[in-house]
Design a protein around this motif. Structure first.
Motif, PDB file in Angstrom:
ATOM      1  N   SER A 143       0.938  -1.107  -0.040  1.00 24.52           N
ATOM      2  CA  SER A 143      -0.033   0.029  -0.088  1.00 24.52           C
ATOM      3  C   SER A 143       0.792   1.153   0.005  1.00 24.52           C
ATOM      4  O   SER A 143       1.893   1.181   0.592  1.00 24.52           O
ATOM      5  CB  SER A 143      -1.067   0.071   1.310  1.00 24.52           C
ATOM      6  N   SER A 144       0.295   2.296  -0.557  1.00 25.13           N
ATOM      7  CA  SER A 144       1.109   3.468  -0.759  1.00 25.13           C
ATOM      8  C   SER A 144       1.041   4.336   0.773  1.00 25.13           C
ATOM      9  O   SER A 144       1.560   5.223   0.863  1.00 25.13           O
ATOM     10  CB  SER A 144       0.595   4.386  -1.758  1.00 25.13           C
ATOM     11  N   TYR A 145       0.113   3.841   1.497  1.00 23.09           N
ATOM     12  CA  TYR A 145      -0.464   4.346   2.720  1.00 23.09           C
ATOM     13  C   TYR A 145       0.840   3.693   3.853  1.00 23.09           C
ATOM     14  O   TYR A 145       0.538   2.917   4.298  1.00 23.09           O
ATOM     15  CB  TYR A 145      -1.677   4.171   3.131  1.00 23.09           C
ATOM     16  N   LYS A 146       1.904   4.575   4.065  1.00 25.20           N
ATOM     17  CA  LYS A 146       2.746   4.214   5.059  1.00 25.20           C
ATOM     18  C   LYS A 146       2.679   5.067   6.406  1.00 25.20           C
ATOM     19  O   LYS A 146       2.391   6.378   6.211  1.00 25.20           O
ATOM     20  CB  LYS A 146       4.443   4.292   4.283  1.00 25.20           C
ATOM     21  N   PRO A 147       3.440   4.586   7.253  1.00 26.57           N
ATOM     22  CA  PRO A 147       4.007   3.089   7.597  1.00 26.57           C
ATOM     23  C   PRO A 147       2.623   2.305   7.896  1.00 26.57           C
ATOM     24  O   PRO A 147       1.424   2.485   7.939  1.00 26.57           O
ATOM     25  CB  PRO A 147       4.579   3.230   8.857  1.00 26.57           C
ATOM     26  N   ILE A 148       2.774   1.078   7.481  1.00 26.15           N
ATOM     27  CA  ILE A 148       1.927  -0.021   7.704  1.00 26.15           C
ATOM     28  C   ILE A 148       1.532  -0.181   9.353  1.00 26.15           C
ATOM     29  O   ILE A 148       2.389  -0.312   9.973  1.00 26.15           O
ATOM     30  CB  ILE A 148       2.410  -1.584   7.248  1.00 26.15           C
ATOM     31  N   PRO A 149       0.261  -0.281   9.554  1.00 26.84           N
ATOM     32  CA  PRO A 149      -0.155  -0.340  11.060  1.00 26.84           C
ATOM     33  C   PRO A 149       0.345  -1.813  11.780  1.00 26.84           C
ATOM     34  O   PRO A 149       0.549  -2.606  11.008  1.00 26.84           O
ATOM     35  CB  PRO A 149      -1.544  -0.131  11.056  1.00 26.84           C
ATOM     36  N   LYS A 150       0.174  -1.669  12.915  1.00 26.57           N
ATOM     37  CA  LYS A 150       0.464  -2.928  13.736  1.00 26.57           C
ATOM     38  C   LYS A 150      -0.803  -3.511  14.276  1.00 26.57           C
ATOM     39  O   LYS A 150      -1.397  -3.123  15.015  1.00 26.57           O
ATOM     40  CB  LYS A 150       1.222  -2.450  15.108  1.00 26.57           C
ATOM     41  N   ASN A 151      -1.000  -4.756  13.209  1.00 25.84           N
ATOM     42  CA  ASN A 151      -2.067  -5.408  13.617  1.00 25.84           C
ATOM     43  C   ASN A 151      -2.244  -5.999  14.869  1.00 25.84           C
ATOM     44  O   ASN A 151      -1.308  -6.540  15.386  1.00 25.84           O
ATOM     45  CB  ASN A 151      -2.215  -6.310  12.482  1.00 25.84           C
ATOM     46  N   GLY A 152      -3.340  -5.743  15.699  1.00 25.12           N
ATOM     47  CA  GLY A 152      -3.474  -6.365  17.070  1.00 25.12           C
ATOM     48  C   GLY A 152      -2.888  -5.499  18.210  1.00 25.12           C
ATOM     49  O   GLY A 152      -2.676  -5.896  19.307  1.00 25.12           O
ATOM     50  N   ILE A 153      -2.635  -4.399  17.876  1.00 25.25           N
ATOM     51  CA  ILE A 153      -1.705  -3.466  18.907  1.00 25.25           C
ATOM     52  C   ILE A 153      -2.686  -3.071  19.923  1.00 25.25           C
ATOM     53  O   ILE A 153      -2.408  -2.736  21.057  1.00 25.25           O
ATOM     54  CB  ILE A 153      -1.101  -2.095  18.275  1.00 25.25           C
ATOM     55  N   TYR A 154      -3.944  -3.089  19.814  1.00 15.88           N
ATOM     56  CA  TYR A 154      -4.993  -2.918  20.748  1.00 15.88           C
ATOM     57  C   TYR A 154      -5.745  -3.862  21.283  1.00 15.88           C
ATOM     58  O   TYR A 154      -6.551  -4.006  21.970  1.00 15.88           O
ATOM     59  CB  TYR A 154      -6.155  -1.698  20.077  1.00 15.88           C
ATOM     60  N   GLY A 155      -5.112  -5.122  20.827  1.00 15.64           N
ATOM     61  CA  GLY A 155      -5.748  -6.415  21.345  1.00 15.64           C
ATOM     62  C   GLY A 155      -6.819  -6.714  20.521  1.00 15.64           C
ATOM     63  O   GLY A 155      -7.686  -7.866  20.708  1.00 15.64           O
ATOM     64  N   GLU A 156      -7.245  -6.105  19.477  1.00 19.16           N
ATOM     65  CA  GLU A 156      -8.267  -6.317  18.547  1.00 19.16           C
ATOM     66  C   GLU A 156      -8.259  -7.636  17.821  1.00 19.16           C
ATOM     67  O   GLU A 156      -7.225  -7.992  17.517  1.00 19.16           O
ATOM     68  CB  GLU A 156      -8.577  -5.002  17.451  1.00 19.16           C
ATOM     69  N   ARG A 157      -9.198  -8.265  17.153  1.00 14.45           N
ATOM     70  CA  ARG A 157      -9.336  -8.984  16.433  1.00 14.45           C
ATOM     71  C   ARG A 157      -8.812  -8.998  15.091  1.00 14.45           C
ATOM     72  O   ARG A 157      -9.286  -7.682  14.774  1.00 14.45           O
ATOM     73  CB  ARG A 157     -10.730  -9.994  16.427  1.00 14.45           C
ATOM     74  N   VAL A 158      -8.243  -9.565  14.511  1.00 13.02           N
ATOM     75  CA  VAL A 158      -7.497  -9.449  13.096  1.00 13.02           C
ATOM     76  C   VAL A 158      -8.194 -10.296  12.170  1.00 13.02           C
ATOM     77  O   VAL A 158      -8.149 -11.580  12.512  1.00 13.02           O
ATOM     78  CB  VAL A 158      -5.964  -9.514  13.102  1.00 13.02           C
ATOM     79  N   LEU A 159      -8.447  -9.953  11.064  1.00 16.86           N
ATOM     80  CA  LEU A 159      -8.936 -10.973   9.968  1.00 16.86           C
ATOM     81  C   LEU A 159      -7.967 -11.561   9.259  1.00 16.86           C
ATOM     82  O   LEU A 159      -7.044 -11.048   8.766  1.00 16.86           O
ATOM     83  CB  LEU A 159      -9.874 -10.019   9.110  1.00 16.86           C
ATOM     84  N   LYS A 160      -8.095 -13.004   9.097  1.00 16.45           N
ATOM     85  CA  LYS A 160      -7.000 -13.841   8.453  1.00 16.45           C
ATOM     86  C   LYS A 160      -7.099 -13.411   6.910  1.00 16.45           C
ATOM     87  O   LYS A 160      -7.987 -13.262   6.263  1.00 16.45           O
ATOM     88  CB  LYS A 160      -7.311 -15.305   8.529  1.00 16.45           C
ATOM     89  N   ASP A 161      -6.035 -13.455   6.256  1.00 16.28           N
ATOM     90  CA  ASP A 161      -5.783 -13.510   4.941  1.00 16.28           C
ATOM     91  C   ASP A 161      -6.668 -12.222   4.453  1.00 16.28           C
ATOM     92  O   ASP A 161      -7.177 -12.190   3.233  1.00 16.28           O
ATOM     93  CB  ASP A 161      -6.528 -14.511   4.093  1.00 16.28           C
ATOM     94  N   SER A 162      -6.305 -11.053   5.303  1.00 14.48           N
ATOM     95  CA  SER A 162      -7.157  -9.858   4.836  1.00 14.48           C
ATOM     96  C   SER A 162      -6.190  -8.654   4.247  1.00 14.48           C
ATOM     97  O   SER A 162      -6.745  -7.595   3.741  1.00 14.48           O
ATOM     98  CB  SER A 162      -8.023  -9.219   6.073  1.00 14.48           C
ATOM     99  N   GLN A 163      -5.041  -9.013   3.820  1.00 10.30           N
ATOM    100  CA  GLN A 163      -4.164  -8.057   3.250  1.00 10.30           C
ATOM    101  C   GLN A 163      -4.525  -7.834   1.818  1.00 10.30           C
ATOM    102  O   GLN A 163      -3.878  -7.042   1.214  1.00 10.30           O
ATOM    103  CB  GLN A 163      -2.651  -8.614   3.532  1.00 10.30           C
TER     104      GLN A 163
END
Length: 236
Positions: A215-235
């Motif tokens: 993605s051109s939107y940098k930097p890439i966020p840290k998935n799970g940094i708030y303990g949230e659920r993260v979707l598999k294969d969602s990149q």
């Protein structure tokens, strides 16, 4: 290296450091991992990963409700739009993001170059089958046209389409929160830290969609940094 360039480099480095760790307004509570980390090193055990099938199973038997989606890097891979905007309006800089002429181009036609993300196709299909009411809430600046609304409806074959909500952006507040709350949205999907916090502040669950590594939107966020659920294969 001249003084001006050194100063600019330092400022950009500081901004990148803040953004990569968490939204500056809300410190992270967990380590978190970028899409790049998770692609090269595998899925860490301390990230709560879920699938579309998991969500469908959890919602089985529950009455329909409202769900919300971010647009850029969540439902659409729109880097081509933003890359073109930067080249046209502020090469090498980011002032184009405050230029209404760019937003009019993006919202009123350029989204035809945005690719639908596979995870969004699966999620929207599942929620439509349940009869859920779907809203798109974006941090973009709005324009006097309906192209993006029409494009999303056609692309994802949405039966009951609500107009896209252009919440705009702010450095001091989470602009999406009021809309998530106003429409009684129970789940909000987004790739940015602000999406997760906006949902929580509105009493909804924020589920992380991984931002594509290219993605051109940098930097890439840290998935799970708030303990949230993260979707598999969602990149993608």
């Amino acid at each position: 290296m001249n003084h001006t360039f050194r100063t600019l480099t330092l400022v950009l480095a500081c901004v990148a450091s803040l953004s990569a760790n968490a939204d500056p307004k809300t410190p992270g509570t967990h380590q978190g991992y970028s899409t790049i980390d998770m692609t090269t090193a595998g899925i860490p055990k301390d990230v709560n990963m879920i699938s579309v099938a998991d969500i469908k199973h959890e919602l089985a038997g529950k009455p329909p409700f409202a769900v919300g989606f971010d647009i850029d890097d969540t439902t659409l891979f729109s880097s081509p739009v933003f890359y073109r905007g930067q080249q046209m309006f502020s090469p090498g800089g980011y002032s184009y993001l405050t230029n209404q002429k760019f937003w009019d181009k993006a919202n009123c036609g350029w989204d035809k170059f945005s690719m639908p993300k596979q995870i969004a196709q699966k999620l929207i299909k599942m929620h439509q089958e349940r009869g859920d009411n779907i809203y798109f809430i974006t941090g973009r600046t709005g324009s006097a046209c309906h192209f993006t609304t029409d494009y999303l409806q056609k692309t994802f074959q949405i039966k009951k389409m609500n107009d896209v909500i252009f919440a705009g952006s702010s450095r001091t507040e989470y602009t999406k929160t009021q809309y998530i709350k106003a429409h009684d949205i129970k789940i909000y999907y987004g790739d940015a830290d602000g999406d997760i916090i906006s949902a929580r502040d509105a009493g909804a669950e924020g589920i992380r969609v991984m931002r594509a590594a290219n993605s051109s939107y940098k930097p890439i966020p840290k998935n799970g940094i708030y303990g949230e659920r993260v979707l598999k294969d969602s990149q993608y």
